[in-house]
Design an enzyme around this catalytic site. Structure first.
Site, PDB file in Angstrom:
ATOM      1  N   HIS A 117      46.764   2.439 -53.371  1.00  0.00           N
ATOM      2  CA  HIS A 117      46.186   1.155 -52.976  1.00  0.00           C
ATOM      3  C   HIS A 117      44.750   1.094 -53.511  1.00  0.00           C
ATOM      4  O   HIS A 117      43.999   2.066 -53.377  1.00  0.00           O
ATOM      5  CB  HIS A 117      46.185   1.043 -51.443  1.00  0.00           C
ATOM      6  CG  HIS A 117      45.620  -0.252 -50.969  1.00  0.00           C
ATOM      7  ND1 HIS A 117      46.312  -1.444 -51.058  1.00  0.00           N
ATOM      8  CD2 HIS A 117      44.415  -0.558 -50.427  1.00  0.00           C
ATOM      9  CE1 HIS A 117      45.566  -2.419 -50.587  1.00  0.00           C
ATOM     10  NE2 HIS A 117      44.407  -1.920 -50.201  1.00  0.00           N
ATOM     11  N   THR A 180      40.890   3.391 -63.643  1.00  0.00           N
ATOM     12  CA  THR A 180      40.694   4.645 -64.389  1.00  0.00           C
ATOM     13  C   THR A 180      40.834   5.842 -63.447  1.00  0.00           C
ATOM     14  O   THR A 180      41.430   6.860 -63.815  1.00  0.00           O
ATOM     15  CB  THR A 180      39.277   4.654 -65.011  1.00  0.00           C
ATOM     16  OG1 THR A 180      39.113   3.453 -65.727  1.00  0.00           O
ATOM     17  CG2 THR A 180      39.072   5.810 -65.933  1.00  0.00           C
ATOM     18  N   GLN A 181      40.294   5.691 -62.250  1.00  0.00           N
ATOM     19  CA  GLN A 181      40.370   6.784 -61.272  1.00  0.00           C
ATOM     20  C   GLN A 181      41.784   6.916 -60.684  1.00  0.00           C
ATOM     21  O   GLN A 181      42.251   8.022 -60.405  1.00  0.00           O
ATOM     22  CB  GLN A 181      39.362   6.564 -60.144  1.00  0.00           C
ATOM     23  CG  GLN A 181      37.928   6.602 -60.599  1.00  0.00           C
ATOM     24  CD  GLN A 181      37.575   7.917 -61.262  1.00  0.00           C
ATOM     25  OE1 GLN A 181      37.848   8.982 -60.732  1.00  0.00           O
ATOM     26  NE2 GLN A 181      36.993   7.836 -62.452  1.00  0.00           N
TER      27      GLN A 181
HETATM   28  C1  GRF Z   1      46.925  -0.786 -58.969  1.00  0.00           C
HETATM   29  O1  GRF Z   1      45.614  -1.221 -58.798  1.00  0.00           O
HETATM   30  C2  GRF Z   1      47.441  -0.172 -57.678  1.00  0.00           C
HETATM   31  O2  GRF Z   1      46.459   0.448 -56.928  1.00  0.00           O
HETATM   32  C3  GRF Z   1      47.973  -1.381 -56.950  1.00  0.00           C
HETATM   33  O3  GRF Z   1      48.508  -2.212 -57.929  1.00  0.00           O
HETATM   34  C4  GRF Z   1      47.899  -1.940 -59.182  1.00  0.00           C
HETATM   35  C5  GRF Z   1      49.012  -1.591 -60.116  1.00  0.00           C
HETATM   36  O4  GRF Z   1      48.595  -1.407 -61.410  1.00  0.00           O
HETATM   37  N1  GRF Z   1      48.917  -0.977 -55.933  1.00  0.00           N
HETATM   38  P1  GRF Z   1      49.601  -0.792 -62.481  1.00  0.00           P
HETATM   39  O5  GRF Z   1      50.854  -1.663 -62.469  1.00  0.00           O
HETATM   40  O6  GRF Z   1      49.889   0.620 -62.098  1.00  0.00           O
HETATM   41  O7  GRF Z   1      48.866  -0.923 -63.784  1.00  0.00           O
END
Ligand code: GRF
Length: 198
Positions: A117, A180-181
Site C-alpha cells: 500500500h 522506487t522503494q
Molecule cells: C502501487 O503504488 C501499490 O502500492 C498500489 O498500487 C500501485 C501499483 O503499481 N497498491 P504497479 O501496478 O505495481 O505499478
C-alpha cells in the site's frame, strides 16, 4: 515447489520487480519457490505482456463478467488455486490489484496473502494516498507491505519504506519516489516469507 500467485490490475511494476527478483535471486534453486502465475481482473493490464514475456502463466478474471462480488471472488479463487497442484498456493501477492475482496476470499488465504500500500500505514488507508499526504503537510511518505485481513489496508505490517516529501512535490513526483522503494521492499518481504515460512 512453493507456488506464488501475483494479482494485478494495471502496469504491474511491483509484479515485475517480484518476477525479476525471483529470476535474479534464484528463488527456485535457493527457496524451492516460484511465481506460478500472474492473474489480472483487466484483460488490457499492461503487466500481462511482461509476465507472458517471462514465460509465466497468465489469466484474466474480469470482474465485470460477474453479477456479484462474491461470484467474482469465487471465480478468482478457483483460478488462483488452479496454479498449485494441491490447490493451495503458498502465497498470494496483491500488486496493484484494485478490487476490494470479500471476507470469504480473505479467509480462504488467511496468513498467506500480502499487499503493498502506498502510504505509511496506519495513515492514509484507501485511495489518493499521496495527495492526501501532501494536503496534510506530511514531511515523510512511504509504502507498507502488510498481511491482508478483511479490513481494507489493515493487517500486520511486514515492512515499510520511508521517503522525504520535498518542496514542490506533486502527487505524481511523490508517487514515483515511493514506487522506487516499493520495488525494493516488496521482493524482500516476499523472499523472506518464502524462505522462513509464510
Ligand atoms: C502501487 O503504488 C501499490 O502500492 C498500489 O498500487 C500501485 C501499483 O503499481 N497498491 P504497479 O501496478 O505495481 O505499478
Amino acid at each position: 515447489m512453493k507456488n506464488t500467485v501475483i494479482l494485478i490490475s494495471g502496469s504491474g511494476s511491483n509484479m515485475q520487480a517480484l518476477v525479476r527478483a525471483a529470476e535474479q535471486r534464484r528463488w527456485a534453486q535457493r527457496l524451492g519457490a516460484r511465481v506460478a502465475a500472474v492473474v489480472s481482473n483487466k484483460a488490457d493490464a499492461p503487466g500481462l505482456a511482461f509476465a507472458r514475456g517471462h514465460g509465466l502463466a497468465t489469466a484474466v478474471v474480469d470482474h465485470k463478467a460477474y453479477a456479484s462480488r462474491e461470484a467474482f471472488d469465487a471465480a478468482l479463487m478457483a483460478e488462483i488455486d488452479r496454479h498449485d497442484p494441491h490447490g493451495h498456493p503458498a502465497l498470494v501477492v496483491l500488486a496493484g490489484f484494485m478490487r476490494i475482496l470479500t471476507p470469504g476470499f480473505v479467509a480462504h488465504y488467511e496468513g498467506r496473502m500480502v499487499n503493498i500500500h502506498p502510504s505509511l500505514l496506519p495513515a492514509f488507508t484507501g485511495l489518493n494516498t499521496h495527495q492526501r499526504a501532501l494536503d496534510e503537510g506530511c514531511r515523510f511518505a512511504g509504502a507498507t507491505v502488510h498481511r491482508v485481513t478483511p479490513e481494507l489496508d489493515h493487517g500486520q505490517i511486514l515492512d515499510q519504506a520511508v521517503v522525504p516529501i520535498l518542496p514542490g512535490d506533486t502527487a505524481q513526483t511523490l508517487a514515483a519516489r515511493v514506487l522506487t522503494q516499493e520495488h525494493l521492499i516488496y521482493p524482500r518481504v516476499v523472499e523472506r516469507l518464502l524462505a522462513c515460512g509464510v
